[in-house]
Write a protein that holds these residues in place. Sequence first.
Motif, PDB file in Angstrom:
ATOM      1  N   ASN A 288       0.825  -1.210   0.000  1.00  9.98           N
ATOM      2  CA  ASN A 288       0.000   0.000   0.000  1.00  9.98           C
ATOM      3  C   ASN A 288       0.858   1.258   0.000  1.00  9.98           C
ATOM      4  OD1 ASN A 288      -3.214  -0.130   0.556  1.00  9.98           O
ATOM      5  ND2 ASN A 288      -2.241  -2.019   1.270  1.00  9.98           N
ATOM      6  N   TRP A 289       1.877   1.244   0.819  1.00  5.53           N
ATOM      7  CA  TRP A 289       2.765   2.410   0.922  1.00  5.53           C
ATOM      8  C   TRP A 289       3.475   2.663  -0.407  1.00  5.53           C
ATOM      9  CZ3 TRP A 289       3.283   6.130   4.484  1.00  5.53           C
ATOM     10  CH2 TRP A 289       4.401   6.954   4.424  1.00  5.53           C
ATOM     11  N   ASN A 292       1.286   4.233  -2.974  1.00  2.00           N
ATOM     12  CA  ASN A 292       1.112   5.665  -2.742  1.00  2.00           C
ATOM     13  C   ASN A 292       2.331   6.461  -3.208  1.00  2.00           C
ATOM     14  OD1 ASN A 292      -1.371   6.748  -0.916  1.00  2.00           O
ATOM     15  ND2 ASN A 292      -0.990   4.577  -0.494  1.00  2.00           N
ATOM     16  N   CYS A 296       2.233   9.390  -6.104  1.00  2.00           N
ATOM     17  CA  CYS A 296       2.246  10.699  -5.460  1.00  2.00           C
ATOM     18  C   CYS A 296       2.678  11.793  -6.441  1.00  2.00           C
ATOM     19  CB  CYS A 296       3.145  10.699  -4.224  1.00  2.00           C
ATOM     20  SG  CYS A 296       4.912  10.680  -4.580  1.00  2.00           S
ATOM     21  N   GLU A 352      -3.607   5.357   4.489  1.00  5.14           N
ATOM     22  CA  GLU A 352      -4.334   6.567   4.085  1.00  5.14           C
ATOM     23  C   GLU A 352      -4.232   7.636   5.161  1.00  5.14           C
ATOM     24  OE1 GLU A 352      -8.952   7.160   4.249  1.00  5.14           O
ATOM     25  OE2 GLU A 352      -8.455   6.231   2.322  1.00  5.14           O
ATOM     26  N   VAL A 355      -0.586   9.090   5.370  1.00  8.50           N
ATOM     27  CA  VAL A 355      -0.284  10.029   4.291  1.00  8.50           C
ATOM     28  C   VAL A 355      -0.916  11.392   4.572  1.00  8.50           C
ATOM     29  CG1 VAL A 355      -0.636  10.526   1.838  1.00  8.50           C
ATOM     30  CG2 VAL A 355       0.024   8.216   2.557  1.00  8.50           C
TER      31      VAL A 355
END
Length: 375
Positions: A288-289, A292, A296, A352, A355
């Motif tokens: 997931n990280w 992102n 980004c 989420e 972030v």
Amino acid sequence: MLDFYKGKRVFVTGHTGFKGSWLTKILVMAGAEVYGYSLMPGVNEDIYAEGFKEPSDNENLYDISKVDGSIHSCIGDIRDFEKLRDFFDKAQPEIVFHLAAQPIVRDSYKSPRYTYETNVMGTVNICECVRASSTVRSFLNVTTDKVYQNNEWEWGYREDEKLDGYDPYSNSKSCSELVTHSYINSFFRDKKIAVSTARAGNVIGGGDFARDRIVPDCVRAARSGEKIILRNPDSTRPFQHVLEALSAYLLIGKAQYEDYGKAGYYNVGPNESDAVTAMKIASLFANNWNENIRNCEAESALSGLKPLGIDIHSDGGPHEANYLKLDCSKIKTKLKWAPKWDIDMAIKKTVEWTVLYLEGKGSEAMEQQIEEYFG
């Protein structure tokens, strides 16, 4: 469910901790009049005893949540009975959630006496406050899934299994259960005060800055550009998002307030498929990280951060159970509670929140996720 808490006087111990901050935020959004008693923010999830330093990292979810001006907050030690009783008497609460604890297994090996004083005598102290109260109708003591004698079974423990935690933290929480049982038998039943305990699994979610926990370790690794270090990759736990556990606590508090017969001892955990290994948690977080990071924008708080990897390195630490599951049939049947977010969603929501927090929107992220979960 949250409409029930509008206007209710609610007392929360440990309100500045991870779960306590989320719970307090929910109650404020629900319109409750909240009285919180806890150590300084950022302290109560670390050892707070002679010989151990207070945490140098001033990040803590309570300050991030921006609830302090909306509640009655008292900074105090749960072991300080006189201070606790004075504040409790002023609060005159209808509902009590007891979350204050020393919650870290490894820290309990470092300071067992402090752990027992906090987790056992702290429970005695809040029980004494409830016993002397003429206003309390609903009291929930939050313990842990680790209260059971762990036989490393492949099936989930039920509420009637033997209580006998192995390490000082787990054992102190077993003792906290027994204290509560005794007060029910000796005092609360006669006064018709509805009392339950909630034995929750491992909670994860945004804003947990504690040491020696898998998801906060993942967050620290991600922010520092280092690999996630796993001590016990095969350890299996009933992981769940913090809002899952808190929804169960709030439901128990409401149900037994309205119906004394709903009081009892409840396991609170995810569906069986979400009792997963530490490696699974770390892998989901990393995926997931990294997604992102890939998506980004140039001005994002994530820009410039490296993709996250995983490394396995046992540090030869003290004993921790390798396998633990809960059978949550009782709360599902008796109170009609059921998990909403599976482990994939729980990790997604944690990333989420992280972030958004790095972008300076931690409080807004809490509100957004609370509204999404309870809406």
